[in-house]
Design an enzyme around this catalytic site. Structure first.
Site, PDB file in Angstrom:
ATOM      1  N   ARG A 164       5.440  75.601  47.222  1.00  0.00           N
ATOM      2  CA  ARG A 164       6.252  74.766  46.326  1.00  0.00           C
ATOM      3  C   ARG A 164       6.394  73.334  46.819  1.00  0.00           C
ATOM      4  NH1 ARG A 164       7.392  79.860  45.786  1.00  0.00           N
ATOM      5  NH2 ARG A 164       7.078  79.761  48.018  1.00  0.00           N
ATOM      6  N   THR A 165       6.810  73.173  48.079  1.00  0.00           N
ATOM      7  CA  THR A 165       7.143  71.831  48.573  1.00  0.00           C
ATOM      8  C   THR A 165       5.903  70.949  48.587  1.00  0.00           C
ATOM      9  OG1 THR A 165       8.759  72.945  49.976  1.00  0.00           O
ATOM     10  CG2 THR A 165       8.340  70.624  50.438  1.00  0.00           C
ATOM     11  N   LYS A 179      -7.673  70.371  67.980  1.00  0.00           N
ATOM     12  CA  LYS A 179      -8.436  69.962  69.177  1.00  0.00           C
ATOM     13  C   LYS A 179      -7.515  69.332  70.213  1.00  0.00           C
ATOM     14  CE  LYS A 179     -12.130  68.614  66.018  1.00  0.00           C
ATOM     15  NZ  LYS A 179     -12.727  67.418  65.414  1.00  0.00           N
ATOM     16  N   ARG A 220       6.011  68.427  56.992  1.00  0.00           N
ATOM     17  CA  ARG A 220       6.649  69.713  57.342  1.00  0.00           C
ATOM     18  C   ARG A 220       6.168  70.082  58.737  1.00  0.00           C
ATOM     19  NH1 ARG A 220       7.323  75.023  53.688  1.00  0.00           N
ATOM     20  NH2 ARG A 220       8.957  73.651  52.903  1.00  0.00           N
ATOM     21  N   HIS A 253      15.983  70.902  55.277  1.00  0.00           N
ATOM     22  CA  HIS A 253      14.988  70.839  54.193  1.00  0.00           C
ATOM     23  C   HIS A 253      15.679  70.049  53.072  1.00  0.00           C
ATOM     24  CE1 HIS A 253      11.824  71.697  51.515  1.00  0.00           C
ATOM     25  NE2 HIS A 253      11.755  73.019  51.602  1.00  0.00           N
TER      26      HIS A 253
END
Ligand code: CP
Length: 311
Positions: free
Chosen positions: A59-60, A87, A109, A137
């Site tokens: 969703r986000t 890496k 995020r 959030h």
């Protein structure tokens, strides 16, 4: 023109009630735009945004991308699984390399609480927190407030219970801050092992009994148990959890009132909420998702306005 008090959206605790009102009022205008046949405005055709996701999201991530495209920004999206982070490249090196491509804003995020704040101190771009570990959030809380306001007229004076794994939930913390700032009363409900010890210090009361919590509230925000962050010793088993805290149509039908049922997703159907509740008349779960696009358009637009004013 009114503007936000901040240059980044790092969490609800870093903004104020005026900022929340401005974001929700701006989202009203964008909701009208995205319900038109032509869903796009040219406002941010001079802005470039990178979405960098170090944790899974449906969703986000997609609603930020869509919000940015509806505003005509140039958008690039990045998942850590396919990047040179694998890496050994550091977060700051990664972001500074992205910014060298003339990027103005970063939506991130990350699994570490405080990652968005850390980034805002070390790179030269506007940072939006799309979820940092169990910390905050903010755009989820803003879209939740928008949805409550849309369904019940206002947030002030409303009684909201957040049910579930409060301990690991960034959605719970951001919602608590946002709802209280707007004059709502908040309780939490769930297994005691999944309630933070500091909950009372936030002005939130703990109700261990789901039926009592539901009889009290106007809105129940049902949360998923975050098994990926869980130490198993914290927790009753899933069957016990569902027996005590799972929301069913039978429970809703036995209440003497109508309540609004929310869930930020993803849903564990049959655990914290049954399918007939998730898909039923009380549920506003897909309204939350729809409103997420307008609210994220508002956040991006208002932060981009501040970037343009600084130039
Ligand atoms: N509500 C929410 O943050 O969902 P995603 O994890 O799918 O983005």
């Amino acid at each position: 023109m009114k503007e936000l008090s901040v240059n980044h959206l790092l969490g609800i605790k870093y903004i104020n009630k005026n900022d929340i009102n401005l974001i929700l009022e701006t989202a009203d205008q964008f909701k009208e735009v995205i319900n038109r046949p032509i869903k796009k405005v040219p406002s941010l055709s001079d802005i470039t945004i990178a979405n960098i996701f170090f944790e899974n999201s449906t969703r986000t991530k997609l609603s930020f991308e869509l919000a940015q495209k509806r505003l005509s920004a140039d958008v690039m999206s990045f998942s850590s699984a396919q990047s040179s982070v694998k890496k050994g490249e550091t977060l700051i090196d990664t972001v500074n390399n992205i910014l060298a491509m003339k990027v103005d804003m970063v939506v991130m995020r990350h699994s570490s609480p405080g990652a968005a704040h850390f980034l805002s101190q070390h790179v030269n771009a506007s940072i939006v927190n799309a979820g940092d570990g169990a910390h905050e959030h903010p755009t989820q809380a803003l879209l939740d407030s928008y949805t409550i306001r849309e369904k019940l007229g206002e947030v002030a004076g409303k009684k909201i219970v957040i049910v579930g794994d409060i301990l690991h939930s960034r959605v719970a913390l951001s919602n608590i801050f946002a709802l209280q700032m707007q004059g709502a009363e908040v309780k939490v409900c769930g297994p005691k092992t999944l309630i933070p010890k500091y909950i009372n210090s936030l002005g939130v009361t703990y109700e261990p009994n789901l039926i009592k919590a539901l009889e009290w509230c106007d809105v129940a925000n049902m949360l998923r148990v975050q098994n990926e962050r869980l130490d198993v010793s914290y927790f009753p088993n899933t069957r016990e959890y569902t027996q005590q805290f799972g929301l069913t149509n039978e429970i809703l039908n036995n209440l003497n009132k109508e309540i609004v049922v929310m869930h930020p997703g993803p849903i564990n159907r049959g655990v914290e909420i049954t399918s007939d509740v998730a898909d039923g008349n009380h549920s506003v779960i897909l309204d939350q998702v729809e409103n997420g696009v307008a609210v994220r358009m508002a956040v991006i637009y208002l932060l981009a306005s501040k970037i343009k004013n600084r130039l």
